[in-house]
Design a protein around this motif. Sequence first.
Motif, mmCIF file in Angstrom:
data_model
loop_
_atom_site.group_PDB
_atom_site.id
_atom_site.type_symbol
_atom_site.label_atom_id
_atom_site.label_comp_id
_atom_site.label_asym_id
_atom_site.label_seq_id
_atom_site.Cartn_x
_atom_site.Cartn_y
_atom_site.Cartn_z
ATOM 1 N N LEU A 54 0.833 -1.207 0.000
ATOM 2 C CA LEU A 54 0.000 0.000 0.000
ATOM 3 C C LEU A 54 0.873 1.265 0.000
ATOM 4 O O LEU A 54 0.655 2.165 -0.835
ATOM 5 N N PRO A 55 1.868 1.383 0.901
ATOM 6 C CA PRO A 55 2.744 2.558 0.837
ATOM 7 C C PRO A 55 3.542 2.635 -0.459
ATOM 8 O O PRO A 55 3.724 3.724 -1.024
ATOM 9 N N GLU A 56 4.012 1.468 -0.950
ATOM 10 C CA GLU A 56 4.792 1.458 -2.188
ATOM 11 C C GLU A 56 3.998 2.008 -3.367
ATOM 12 O O GLU A 56 4.563 2.602 -4.288
ATOM 13 N N ASN A 57 2.678 1.809 -3.326
ATOM 14 C CA ASN A 57 1.833 2.249 -4.431
ATOM 15 C C ASN A 57 1.253 3.644 -4.226
ATOM 16 O O ASN A 57 0.386 4.079 -5.001
ATOM 17 N N GLY A 58 1.688 4.332 -3.180
ATOM 18 C CA GLY A 58 1.320 5.731 -3.036
ATOM 19 C C GLY A 58 0.401 6.090 -1.891
ATOM 20 O O GLY A 58 0.089 7.271 -1.712
ATOM 21 N N ALA A 59 -0.055 5.104 -1.098
ATOM 22 C CA ALA A 59 -0.874 5.420 0.080
ATOM 23 C C ALA A 59 0.073 5.655 1.253
ATOM 24 O O ALA A 59 0.301 4.774 2.093
#
Length: 396
Positions: free
Chosen positions: A257-262
């Motif tokens: 999730l963080p890797e994809n921008g969240a």
Amino acid sequence: MFAFLTSARKAVRPAAFALAAIALTGCDASMMPSLGGANSGGPKIDPSKPIRVALLIPKSDAGAGPVAQSLENAARLAISELNGVKVDLQVYDTAGNTGTAAAQAQRAVDEGARIILGPLFGESANAAGIAVADEGVNVLSFSNNPSIAGGNVFILGPTFANTAQRLMRYAKGQGKNSVVVVYSNDVPGQFGKVAIEQAATSAGIRIASAEGYSLSPEGVAASARAAAASVKQSGADSVFIATEATNAAMPMLLNMLPENGASPASTQYIGLTRWDVRPDLYGLPGAEGAWFALPNRAQQESFNGRYSAAYGSAPHPLAGLAYDGIAAIGALASQGRGDALTGNALTRSTGFNGVSGVFRLMPDGTNQRGLAVATIRNKQVVILDPAPNSFGGTGF
């Protein structure tokens, strides 16, 4: 097998109840108001005399036997700690079987049980409730499945709905206004998704989207990408993950999730289940600052210590449910109430004090438990908002 039954009428009932239980397994028992609920009756008792309580547990089930023993131990510990109330506990083996649970529930009532504690599994609890409903006996089951709650069946297990409501109310109080839900495409995931959506609506928080994933690495990755994209497109300020902390998907989500921008810096991560059971998650990008709910830790640790001192081992995580059931019965009987085992008494608004804090049985057969809101800070669990000590205050 049914030699204990006392009449021809009763002799045909277990088979009928077993068939009915199969039909009703996926139904909402609260749709059967004639069975009682909060307005149900219950056998009158003389609180000055021992109260016959039937404990239905899967003692001979190879997979659940250890859980059953821990539940029995906890019930006996609770009885030993009652003040002035005597409980005559009789144990019945369900073998983890639905039909056996129905037969044993009927046997227990025939032998004088005034209330049933258990069974462990939802289908068995449903069957047991049906078996004794016409005799006005209530069932305090160990299930957390809300679909079997209602009528004369109450569930003691913590529910997704209760946890989601606690966290969504807290989120609203912290200024959160919209959320993306991430869940697994299976039965637990669907239950979690619905609980979160209902809690968000109740709290006045918008559902930006709900992203389900198939139970595969590819499915989890696709859901993480979709959820992160939804956060960016909708401006959602929170991501609510319904996945069990012990599930293999959880570390993937907290990385992807963080890797994809969240970004956790701008997006509040929230978990539906307890993350404290898995410390290896604490260092992952999505874990720092995330919120999740916990029971009253001090009371839980006190119970664990007393149990270990009495039995020489740690209790199973579900053991406290049996203690809670006995505690509720004892609290009502200690008031000298002849109606202590009725639905009206069991659903008193002030609730009871249990292993993990305050709890109460609701008119629809579900329960409400006092929970704390916790976070991960520098790889440590920190309590942000403590569990309430009574109903009616903050936290509910």
